[in-house]
Design an enzyme around this catalytic site. Structure first.
Site, short mmCIF file in Angstrom:
data_model
loop_
_atom_site.label_atom_id
_atom_site.label_comp_id
_atom_site.label_asym_id
_atom_site.label_seq_id
_atom_site.Cartn_x
_atom_site.Cartn_y
_atom_site.Cartn_z
N GLU A 1 5.03 40.37 -7.47
CA GLU A 1 3.67 40.16 -7.95
C GLU A 1 2.99 41.50 -8.18
O GLU A 1 3.02 42.38 -7.31
CB GLU A 1 2.88 39.35 -6.93
CG GLU A 1 1.42 39.11 -7.27
CD GLU A 1 0.68 38.42 -6.14
OE1 GLU A 1 -0.21 39.07 -5.54
OE2 GLU A 1 0.99 37.26 -5.85
N ARG B 1 0.81 -1.21 0.00
CA ARG B 1 0.00 0.00 0.00
C ARG B 1 0.85 1.27 0.00
O ARG B 1 0.54 2.23 -0.70
CB ARG B 1 -0.96 -0.02 1.19
CG ARG B 1 -1.83 1.22 1.36
CD ARG B 1 -2.42 1.77 0.07
NE ARG B 1 -3.13 0.78 -0.72
CZ ARG B 1 -3.43 0.94 -2.00
NH1 ARG B 1 -3.05 2.04 -2.65
NH2 ARG B 1 -4.07 -0.02 -2.66
N LYS C 1 4.98 39.42 -2.66
CA LYS C 1 3.58 39.26 -2.99
C LYS C 1 2.76 40.44 -2.47
O LYS C 1 3.29 41.36 -1.86
CB LYS C 1 3.07 37.92 -2.46
CG LYS C 1 3.76 36.73 -3.14
CD LYS C 1 3.25 35.41 -2.67
CE LYS C 1 1.83 35.13 -3.11
NZ LYS C 1 1.73 34.91 -4.58
N LYS D 1 2.17 25.14 -3.19
CA LYS D 1 0.90 24.58 -2.73
C LYS D 1 0.98 23.05 -2.78
O LYS D 1 0.32 22.39 -3.58
CB LYS D 1 -0.25 25.12 -3.57
CG LYS D 1 -0.44 26.63 -3.41
CD LYS D 1 -1.52 27.17 -4.34
CE LYS D 1 -1.67 28.67 -4.18
NZ LYS D 1 -2.66 29.25 -5.11
N ASP E 1 -0.54 38.67 -11.85
CA ASP E 1 -1.51 37.89 -11.10
C ASP E 1 -2.94 38.17 -11.51
O ASP E 1 -3.39 39.32 -11.51
CB ASP E 1 -1.34 38.17 -9.60
CG ASP E 1 -2.13 37.19 -8.75
OD1 ASP E 1 -2.09 35.99 -9.03
OD2 ASP E 1 -2.79 37.64 -7.80
#
Length: 283
Positions: free
Chosen positions: A201, A104, A171, A139, A222
């Site tokens: 960004e 597994r 950002k 992410k 963005d």
């Protein structure tokens, strides 16, 4: 394609060991202990049940080795290979108990990572000929970033940052806390040193105009529509790299690529990939 090399055991082993420990728990494999006599030998094959792109053989092989290094693993295919339904990926032979204990965990790594590689390959194919590269983001599943980002490479994509420590990416919240695009870039250049990439960004063409005089190495455009992206790429004029980001899907990625951006970042490669169905079969 040329697949990336396997991850070093120093990086890979803690990830695989944790997965095995999670599965075996406090008492080991009760079912195998109850039903399989010690010394029973078997041969088994890992097969693809759906078409896709293979990734995760390094993790699967290490899982088997950690359980029982005497079990033989013969790979028919290597990471980065294209899979057809029913195709044999690898053959295992040795102690039945060991193979069933490792089964597994091996399949979990192969299914998850091949799913990422398969989705990435689909995105890469969608922008073929445009010159744009598909890149993944941070992410990722906590603790699995190294294996998931390698899976993206097996699918023909590449990586954005691996972590907070390998590049500067300013950002929107950094800009808001700092005060302005210009001030954030000034501080970044003063701090980062000449070997660190600096990307910022921007959400609007006005922010882009503010950024360009301060010479970022890349600009992340963005959530811009394709018309705005074209204008942004034209304004950048090759002064730095242009990256599109924000809600990119298979339905939109080709049109985004046609705007002339250098990179398209897709968080879905790692946070939304569907497992590829692979299984272990005994004759």
């Amino acid at each position: 394609m040329i697949a990336p090399p396997p991850l070093p055991d120093l990086v890979l082993e803690p990830i695989v060991r944790l997965a095995l420990t999670e599965d075996l728990g406090r008492a080991g494999d009760l079912t195998t202990d109850a039903t399989i006599l010690p010394g029973t030998k078997i041969e088994a094959q890992i097969r693809a049940r759906k078409p896709g792109r293979l990734a995760g053989m390094d993790a699967a092989a290490l899982a088997l080795k950690l359980v029982d290094p005497s079990v033989k693993l013969n790979q028919s295919l290597t990471d980065g290979s294209t899979l057809a339904p029913g195709e044999v990926i690898a053959t295992l032979s040795g102690e039945a108990r060991s193979i069933l204990i490792a089964e597994r965990t091996m399949l979990n790594f192969l299914g998850r990572l091949s799913g990422i590689a398969t989705l990435t390959a689909t995105f890469v194919e969608a922008v073929k000929g445009s010159g744009a590269e598909i890149v993944c983001t941070r992410k990722t599943t906590p603790g699995h970033r190294a294996v998931e980002k390698r899976a993206v490479r097996c699918g023909g994509g590449t990586s954005h940052r691996y972590g907070l420590d390998d590049a500067v990416l300013i950002k929107d919240n950094h800009i808001a806390a700092c005060g302005s695009v210009a001030e954030a870039l000034k501080r970044a250049h003063a701090y980062a040193g000449h070997l660190r990439m600096i990307e910022i960004e921007v959400d609007t063409l006005e922010q882009l105009e503010e950024a360009l005089p301060h010479k970022p190495h890349a600009v992340l455009l963005d959530n811009m529509d394709t018309t705005t992206l074209r204008k942004a790429v034209a304004r950048i004029g090759g002064a730095c790299k242009a990256e599109a980001s924000g809600g990119v899907t298979l339905d939109t990625v080709a049109a985004i690529a046609e705007t002339g951006v250098d990179y398209i970042s897709v968080g879905a490669l790692t946070h939304s990939a569907t497992n590829l169905d692979v299984g272990l079969d005994l004759p």
